[in-house]
Design a protein around this motif. Sequence first.
Motif, PDB file in Angstrom:
ATOM      1  N   PRO A 258       2.418   0.563  10.644  1.00  0.00           N
ATOM      2  CA  PRO A 258       1.394   2.692   9.856  1.00  0.00           C
ATOM      3  C   PRO A 258       1.064   2.934  11.013  1.00  0.00           C
ATOM      4  O   PRO A 258       1.369   3.732  11.407  1.00  0.00           O
ATOM      5  CB  PRO A 258       1.820   2.376   8.233  1.00  0.00           C
ATOM      6  CG  PRO A 258       2.123   0.868   7.613  1.00  0.00           C
ATOM      7  CD  PRO A 258       1.892   0.060   8.367  1.00  0.00           C
ATOM      8  N   TYR A 261       2.882   3.923  13.969  1.00  0.00           N
ATOM      9  CA  TYR A 261       3.679   5.732  14.047  1.00  0.00           C
ATOM     10  C   TYR A 261       2.258   6.904  13.523  1.00  0.00           C
ATOM     11  O   TYR A 261       2.847   8.044  13.793  1.00  0.00           O
ATOM     12  CB  TYR A 261       4.821   5.521  12.476  1.00  0.00           C
ATOM     13  CG  TYR A 261       5.743   4.412  12.514  1.00  0.00           C
ATOM     14  CD1 TYR A 261       6.476   4.638  13.824  1.00  0.00           C
ATOM     15  CD2 TYR A 261       5.290   3.193  11.848  1.00  0.00           C
ATOM     16  CE1 TYR A 261       7.605   4.299  13.928  1.00  0.00           C
ATOM     17  CE2 TYR A 261       6.601   2.402  12.712  1.00  0.00           C
ATOM     18  CZ  TYR A 261       7.481   2.878  13.367  1.00  0.00           C
ATOM     19  OH  TYR A 261       8.572   1.826  13.967  1.00  0.00           O
ATOM     20  N   SER A 283       9.127  -0.105   9.876  1.00  0.00           N
ATOM     21  CA  SER A 283       7.620  -0.116   9.332  1.00  0.00           C
ATOM     22  C   SER A 283       7.432  -0.686   8.736  1.00  0.00           C
ATOM     23  O   SER A 283       8.363  -1.232   7.602  1.00  0.00           O
ATOM     24  CB  SER A 283       7.153   1.168   9.339  1.00  0.00           C
ATOM     25  OG  SER A 283       5.710   0.890   8.913  1.00  0.00           O
ATOM     26  N   LEU A 288       3.622   2.559   3.874  1.00  0.00           N
ATOM     27  CA  LEU A 288       3.927   3.763   4.441  1.00  0.00           C
ATOM     28  C   LEU A 288       3.420   5.251   4.270  1.00  0.00           C
ATOM     29  O   LEU A 288       4.352   4.871   3.636  1.00  0.00           O
ATOM     30  CB  LEU A 288       4.923   3.722   5.782  1.00  0.00           C
ATOM     31  CG  LEU A 288       5.849   4.884   7.021  1.00  0.00           C
ATOM     32  CD1 LEU A 288       4.832   4.674   8.540  1.00  0.00           C
ATOM     33  CD2 LEU A 288       6.948   5.242   6.782  1.00  0.00           C
ATOM     34  N   ILE A 304      12.458   6.666   9.841  1.00  0.00           N
ATOM     35  CA  ILE A 304      11.839   4.593   9.669  1.00  0.00           C
ATOM     36  C   ILE A 304      12.005   4.386   8.622  1.00  0.00           C
ATOM     37  O   ILE A 304      12.175   4.601   7.428  1.00  0.00           O
ATOM     38  CB  ILE A 304      10.316   5.018   9.543  1.00  0.00           C
ATOM     39  CG1 ILE A 304       9.434   6.044  10.737  1.00  0.00           C
ATOM     40  CG2 ILE A 304       9.765   3.967   9.418  1.00  0.00           C
ATOM     41  CD1 ILE A 304       8.252   6.493  10.619  1.00  0.00           C
ATOM     42  N   GLU A 306      10.909   1.320   5.970  1.00  0.00           N
ATOM     43  CA  GLU A 306      10.480   0.365   5.703  1.00  0.00           C
ATOM     44  C   GLU A 306      10.846  -0.760   4.717  1.00  0.00           C
ATOM     45  O   GLU A 306      11.524  -0.615   3.940  1.00  0.00           O
ATOM     46  CB  GLU A 306       9.643   1.542   4.636  1.00  0.00           C
ATOM     47  CG  GLU A 306       8.317   0.382   4.706  1.00  0.00           C
ATOM     48  CD  GLU A 306       6.961   1.039   3.414  1.00  0.00           C
ATOM     49  OE1 GLU A 306       7.446   2.509   3.529  1.00  0.00           O
ATOM     50  OE2 GLU A 306       6.214   0.846   3.365  1.00  0.00           O
TER      51      GLU A 306
END
Length: 513
Positions: A258, A261, A283, A288, A304, A306
Amino acid sequence: MTTEDFRSDPYAWIEATARQAPERAFLATLSGRRWSYADVHRLSGSWASALQRLGVSAGDRVAAQSDKSPEAVLLYLACLRMGAVYVPINPANTASEVSYFLQDCAPRVAIVRPADAATLGPIAAAADVSQTATLGADGSGTLADLANNPASDPGVRAHLDPGALAAIFYTSGTTGRAKGAMLTRGNLASNACALATTWKFSVNDVLLHALPLFHVHGLFAAVNTVLASGATLLLLDAFDASLVLRHLPEITVLMGVPTFYTRLLQLPGLDRHSTAHVRLFVSGSAPLLAQVHREFEERTGHVILERYGMTETLMNTSNPYEGARLPGFVGTPLPGVEIRLLDAQTGALIDQPDQTGAIEIRGPNVCAGYWRDRQKTISEIRPDGWFKSGDLGRFNREGYLQIVGRAKDMLITGGYNVYPKELEQEIDSLAGVLESAVIGLPHRDLGEAVTAIVVANPDAMISEASIIAALQVRLARYKVPRRVLVVPELPRNTMGKVQKNLLRERHAALYET
Ligand code: MCA
Ligand code: AMP
């Protein structure tokens, strides 16, 4: 070569692409170095031959503390090819941490950076490691010299059972000392195939690699998935947000923790245009924040993806490639992986959505246990194969998993796991310290920041600076507390247990300024 080979023998990937598309790029660096699949197949053979001449056979451990470089990837591939067990060590680990790993995994050879040879050579010898070789950030060193020797036999190759060990990755634990998770060839192969399929990897993909190579995220989720799909790696020495932004037009996939980002979002140039060539941002390793997820989508149009993994199980779940990627959720189990939740008190199976339980994992991704620690293996992996993750989760009605907490006392800073017990033992052993509690506090950049709350012995003089200085020589930098607060006493419950929740609440705003 069959699909079955791909799911059981990770080196088979390289052989297949080296035969079918020998000139395809496997790895490129920003300094313009480039290796094709044929190159890496040939070189991994020479490097495996070099390891053999250092006395390494299939099943022997090869411990390596090296900087990130294409040659560090090659060393790993040489081990895979010859069936040696690769044991990577974080370059940030101190000599005393390295000494412990060497004593524990008893490698045939220790590979160290040239500048560390004088310090680590005697440490390796004291751990009964018979050979030490060097590998520098530029790929030079005694290992490369041996590999480049004309006597090298590039045909070295072991065909081993999927149950054979491929790697040992150390992961600290709630008892303080790090334990070696034993990962098999089958673990690596099946997991990379599951990720390549789920994330729709193809030969056209270029993955920007900015993660460290000594964790399963950077080495297995990233490098192996690229290899399993015959794709290409663009290897960066380390994460640097501006550099990553500049190279997004050349790549199709980014995998990150994370913090990657959060830092990318701080750059004004991050927008739809600069990310247009990328098809997937992944991620993992730490939660996140839903806010980061949303901000990233607003700025770039990309959602994104995850996913959830562990050193002992590699990747477990993923949000879908096609379909809703939910902020705050880690998705559904990967193909072949089973996840169940057990009531933390009664151990009863939870079969209803929205109820929290202890997450257990079963499948071809679950490690073979802990190196030379039968007790820990038995306590963490049930006889029928279920692995106790130590995480708490719940499923929503659509079957997406959400990690809601941890049963284990652990914190994650910038994607690195820190086990408070290990630090508390070190802090408590310092002169003048009566006791300590280590907690993670919210930190915008790192997610959580390591924080020590310390009580001094009566009449002793201790300070934040002296404790940090003492820890710096014992512990890798990322474990050293950002702040040490000296307090008169620790809050305890009626059982005498330190109430870390209260400490977390009390100091929640410590890093807000
Ligand atoms: C660096 N420092 C840190 C961390 N990283 N301190 C706390 N936590 C960290 N993670 C220290 C540096 O030593 C430096 O100390 C200071 O912080 C500032 O460094 P900075 O340059 O800002 O940091 P950086 O070098 O840019 O590193 C931040 C990073 C890096 C890029 C987020 O930590 C990173 O690459 N993290 C990825 C970790 C990872 O791969 N985790 C996967 C684990 P000083 O100022 O004193 O010099 S595998 C896993 O968890 C499972 C299986 C999974 O699901 O993937
Ligand atoms: P490690 O010890 O490095 O293997 O880290 C594994 C731990 O990282 C897991 O047990 C989780 O607690 C945490 N983790 C990994 N991925 C995620 C994620 N996407 N969200 C929340 N926690 C995660």
